[in-house]
Design an enzyme around this catalytic site. Sequence first.
Site, PDB file in Angstrom:
ATOM      1  N   ARG A 255      -9.611  15.059 -29.471  1.00 16.44           N
ATOM      2  CA  ARG A 255      -9.518  16.115 -28.525  1.00 16.44           C
ATOM      3  C   ARG A 255      -8.081  16.569 -28.517  1.00 16.44           C
ATOM      4  O   ARG A 255      -7.151  15.611 -28.145  1.00 16.44           O
ATOM      5  CB  ARG A 255     -10.076  15.526 -27.105  1.00 16.44           C
ATOM      6  CG  ARG A 255     -10.677  16.541 -26.137  1.00 16.44           C
ATOM      7  CD  ARG A 255     -10.603  15.961 -24.616  1.00 16.44           C
ATOM      8  NE  ARG A 255      -9.454  15.611 -24.224  1.00 16.44           N
ATOM      9  CZ  ARG A 255      -9.184  14.890 -23.493  1.00 16.44           C
ATOM     10  NH1 ARG A 255      -9.933  13.732 -23.042  1.00 16.44           N
ATOM     11  NH2 ARG A 255      -7.849  14.625 -22.774  1.00 16.44           N
ATOM     12  N   HIS A 259      -9.088  17.142 -21.028  1.00 18.66           N
ATOM     13  CA  HIS A 259     -10.268  16.934 -20.679  1.00 18.66           C
ATOM     14  C   HIS A 259     -11.232  18.106 -20.135  1.00 18.66           C
ATOM     15  O   HIS A 259     -12.175  18.668 -20.324  1.00 18.66           O
ATOM     16  CB  HIS A 259     -10.592  15.718 -20.103  1.00 18.66           C
ATOM     17  CG  HIS A 259     -12.101  15.544 -19.209  1.00 18.66           C
ATOM     18  ND1 HIS A 259     -13.067  15.043 -20.189  1.00 18.66           N
ATOM     19  CD2 HIS A 259     -12.480  15.758 -18.088  1.00 18.66           C
ATOM     20  CE1 HIS A 259     -14.172  15.105 -19.381  1.00 18.66           C
ATOM     21  NE2 HIS A 259     -13.883  15.289 -18.192  1.00 18.66           N
ATOM     22  N   TYR A 268      -1.543   9.998 -21.353  1.00 15.84           N
ATOM     23  CA  TYR A 268      -2.271   8.949 -22.252  1.00 15.84           C
ATOM     24  C   TYR A 268      -2.427   9.467 -23.644  1.00 15.84           C
ATOM     25  O   TYR A 268      -2.827   8.585 -24.339  1.00 15.84           O
ATOM     26  CB  TYR A 268      -3.536   8.684 -21.594  1.00 15.84           C
ATOM     27  CG  TYR A 268      -4.494   9.753 -21.391  1.00 15.84           C
ATOM     28  CD1 TYR A 268      -5.481  10.031 -22.451  1.00 15.84           C
ATOM     29  CD2 TYR A 268      -4.727  10.536 -20.284  1.00 15.84           C
ATOM     30  CE1 TYR A 268      -6.158  11.285 -22.385  1.00 15.84           C
ATOM     31  CE2 TYR A 268      -5.633  11.584 -20.081  1.00 15.84           C
ATOM     32  CZ  TYR A 268      -6.453  11.901 -21.013  1.00 15.84           C
ATOM     33  OH  TYR A 268      -7.315  12.940 -20.966  1.00 15.84           O
TER      34      TYR A 268
END
Length: 355
Positions: A255, A259, A268
């Site tokens: 990714r 998100h 993160y």
Amino acid sequence: MSRVLPAERGLRRVIGDGAETPDGEVDGLGADQLLALYRDLVLLRTYDERSLVYHRQGRIGTYAIFWNHEAMQAGSAFALDERDWIFPSYRESAIGLLRGMPASTVLSWWRGHPAGWWNPLDYNVASICVPIGTHVPHAVGFAWGSKLKGEGRVAIAYFGDGATSEGSFHEGATFAGVMKAPVVLFCNNNQWAISTPLELQTGAPTLADKAVGYGMPGVRVDGADVLAVYEATREAVERARAGDGPTLVEAVTYRSAPHATADDPSLYVDEERVAEERANECVGRYERYLLRLGVLSEAEADAIKQEALAVMREGIAQAEAEPPADVSLVFEHAYAVPPPAHEHELAELRRILGG
Ligand SMILES: Cc1ncc(C[n+]2csc(CCOP(=O)(O)OP(=O)(O)O)c2C)c(N)n1
Ligand SMILES: [Mg+2]
């Protein structure tokens, strides 16, 4: 008894890198189809990039970005017939565009406006599923029902790596394997479920390995290679239509966007890995392939991008021209028999909203 072998570990690829890795090709895809696939990719990319801008401008609400997921979506959808059904998650919110849905409909969905609700029968595209994995049993049940009716349809359910830990995925996949439902379980493995990494999601070496336990083949494909995704899905669709049952496709990517617009991945994510992924993103990769092949020119590519931008400009104008929805809609399908306080509360809500 048929025996299902552990999934292929390697990622299937077709597109080369213009240097050491040679380009492959997919049987049966002519220049027109290669270009149609490029148009689909560009439309999805443009939808996604404009949506981020519209969000920043306060014109749509929270939005689940799918930047660099376009090859997984366009490649797999290209392998379907019109009669086949698509069951999208929020990550594939704009996949209906590939079935002729107006951009204004999808934009309205993200604006929380009822003009964003479509009739699935109009496009053979089910509603966007936000709960993780709950549409997997829907797709499987649909496919099985369709098989019983002898319609020759296939269903495809899109979900993420995180969804493979959900009960719904297990129930759907079990049922699909037992009933040999004509369904493709398409997992976009972007290696993150919001901030939960893949290694905390499963102890399985690959997600495709899970297929063995359900009695179906599992294939792994490079999720940024639109032709490899197309070819793998086409094989899965052929199996399903031939009565040989479901396939789990694991399309692997990383990714490379947040998100959703409310997320801060810098807390993160592996930034180096993101940079690598972005440098090799799927639309540019396919564009360079077509340029090398001589099927596309720079001028044509530019014209296709301009067309997609025009679609988006018209889409947002149409979505914004929708009159505001009446607040009573919030409750319309909530009660068979509205409770006694309902009328009073609705009047109160109208008073507060000034409507
Ligand atoms: C049943 C359920 N549980 C939790 C959530 C909250 N949630 C929203 S997105 C998400 C992560 C899903 O990750 P993945 O399946 O990998 O899909 P991706 O977003 O990466 O495409 C979670 C847990 C939800 N929407 N539904
Ligand atoms: Mg994920």
